[in-house]
Design a protein around this motif. Sequence first.
Motif, PDB file in Angstrom:
ATOM      1  N   HIS A  70       0.805  -1.216   0.000  1.00 48.97           N
ATOM      2  CA  HIS A  70       0.000   0.000   0.000  1.00 48.97           C
ATOM      3  C   HIS A  70       0.842   1.272   0.000  1.00 48.97           C
ATOM      4  CE1 HIS A  70      -3.372  -2.668   0.731  1.00 48.97           C
ATOM      5  NE2 HIS A  70      -2.727  -3.176   1.766  1.00 48.97           N
ATOM      6  N   ALA A  71       2.141   1.145  -0.184  1.00 44.80           N
ATOM      7  CA  ALA A  71       3.026   2.313  -0.218  1.00 44.80           C
ATOM      8  C   ALA A  71       4.043   2.113  -1.340  1.00 44.80           C
ATOM      9  CB  ALA A  71       3.733   2.508   1.127  1.00 44.80           C
ATOM     10  N   GLU A  72       3.928   2.893  -2.384  1.00 45.93           N
ATOM     11  CA  GLU A  72       4.849   2.788  -3.513  1.00 45.93           C
ATOM     12  C   GLU A  72       6.255   3.240  -3.124  1.00 45.93           C
ATOM     13  OE1 GLU A  72       4.242   1.395  -6.246  1.00 45.93           O
ATOM     14  OE2 GLU A  72       2.069   1.365  -6.459  1.00 45.93           O
ATOM     15  N   PRO A  73       7.283   2.662  -3.776  1.00 45.05           N
ATOM     16  CA  PRO A  73       7.208   1.681  -4.858  1.00 45.05           C
ATOM     17  C   PRO A  73       6.940   0.269  -4.329  1.00 45.05           C
ATOM     18  CG  PRO A  73       9.497   2.179  -4.390  1.00 45.05           C
ATOM     19  CD  PRO A  73       8.686   3.077  -3.494  1.00 45.05           C
ATOM     20  N   CYS A  74       6.016  -0.409  -4.968  1.00 48.29           N
ATOM     21  CA  CYS A  74       5.634  -1.753  -4.567  1.00 48.29           C
ATOM     22  C   CYS A  74       6.293  -2.797  -5.461  1.00 48.29           C
ATOM     23  CB  CYS A  74       4.114  -1.915  -4.665  1.00 48.29           C
ATOM     24  SG  CYS A  74       3.192  -0.929  -3.463  1.00 48.29           S
ATOM     25  N   PRO A  75       6.560  -3.987  -4.930  1.00 49.46           N
ATOM     26  CA  PRO A  75       7.118  -5.062  -5.762  1.00 49.46           C
ATOM     27  C   PRO A  75       6.170  -5.415  -6.898  1.00 49.46           C
ATOM     28  CG  PRO A  75       7.235  -5.623  -3.424  1.00 49.46           C
ATOM     29  CD  PRO A  75       6.367  -4.424  -3.533  1.00 49.46           C
ATOM     30  N   ARG A  76       6.715  -5.563  -8.107  1.00 46.20           N
ATOM     31  CA  ARG A  76       5.914  -5.905  -9.284  1.00 46.20           C
ATOM     32  C   ARG A  76       6.566  -7.072 -10.010  1.00 46.20           C
ATOM     33  NH1 ARG A  76       1.521  -2.545  -8.301  1.00 46.20           N
ATOM     34  NH2 ARG A  76       2.262  -0.454  -7.859  1.00 46.20           N
ATOM     35  N   ILE A  77       5.740  -8.004 -10.465  1.00 43.44           N
ATOM     36  CA  ILE A  77       6.272  -9.114 -11.264  1.00 43.44           C
ATOM     37  C   ILE A  77       5.158  -9.684 -12.145  1.00 43.44           C
ATOM     38  CG2 ILE A  77       5.833 -10.825  -9.440  1.00 43.44           C
ATOM     39  CD1 ILE A  77       8.355 -12.317 -10.493  1.00 43.44           C
ATOM     40  N   ALA A  78       5.533 -10.053 -13.342  1.00 45.30           N
ATOM     41  CA  ALA A  78       4.665 -10.804 -14.237  1.00 45.30           C
ATOM     42  C   ALA A  78       5.522 -11.863 -14.909  1.00 45.30           C
ATOM     43  CB  ALA A  78       4.027  -9.889 -15.277  1.00 45.30           C
ATOM     44  N   LEU A  79       4.893 -12.924 -15.337  1.00 40.76           N
ATOM     45  CA  LEU A  79       5.571 -14.006 -16.046  1.00 40.76           C
ATOM     46  C   LEU A  79       5.086 -13.993 -17.484  1.00 40.76           C
ATOM     47  CD1 LEU A  79       5.099 -16.770 -13.334  1.00 40.76           C
ATOM     48  CD2 LEU A  79       6.988 -15.150 -13.577  1.00 40.76           C
ATOM     49  N   ARG A  80       6.023 -13.936 -18.423  1.00 38.37           N
ATOM     50  CA  ARG A  80       5.659 -13.773 -19.826  1.00 38.37           C
ATOM     51  C   ARG A  80       6.227 -14.872 -20.698  1.00 38.37           C
ATOM     52  NH1 ARG A  80       6.615  -7.348 -21.196  1.00 38.37           N
ATOM     53  NH2 ARG A  80       4.605  -6.580 -20.420  1.00 38.37           N
TER      54      ARG A  80
END
Length: 226
Positions: A70-80
């Motif tokens: 709830h506080a940026e920067p937040c962990p981000r991940i996607a699998l492509r």
Amino acid sequence: MRALLAAALVVAATGTAPVERVRYTFDGPAPLADVSGHGHDLSPVSRYGGSFKLVARDGGKALAFPAPCHAEPCPRIALRAATTTELNPGRRPLRYGATVRLAADQTTKGENVMQKGYSARGSQYKLQVDGLAGRPSCVLVDDRRPEIHAAISSVGVADDRWHTLECRRAGSHLTILVDDVPRGRATLPADLSVSSRLPFSIGGKGSYPDNDQFQGALDDVWVDIG
């Protein structure tokens, strides 16, 4: 067994068998490998420490994505998977799904389970879980008309239990099933076509802010076309 029964029903209705284009079980020494044999292996794209972890499920493994932030920067991940036309269904019948586990405190306004393409850039098929109630939905967008067609489940799945989700497109109908029970339906243009040059992705659109990050656990992702 469920997949075999569903395939048999499709054959009975259409006279043709769907082709499994991609399947991920997240088991074995290469958890991001496409076990369908078509070679659509996944690669992570991440930012701000975003990562997944393997968790035990039914004698195998599942993927757990980053916890709510709830506080940026937040962990981000996607699998492509690499961009390919093989995962574009066009106007053909389409089935895709996954098994998810999501707790009540892991819901947001929108979490992507899987998608191919963007609604604002060409066409798309997508499975997502939306809102505080954690109601899953299936989305299709035509490659010529930007209107979003969504089949939204009447029940939520944010109860910290495993649920199977499936999207089925047949002609002018899009249906979402939760634990093998139809829970929502949308009407489509009969000539709706999905074709995108963008990669197939799981768990989010990408690694940038507003990527609709999935925050629960995920298993058995698959796409059948035809």
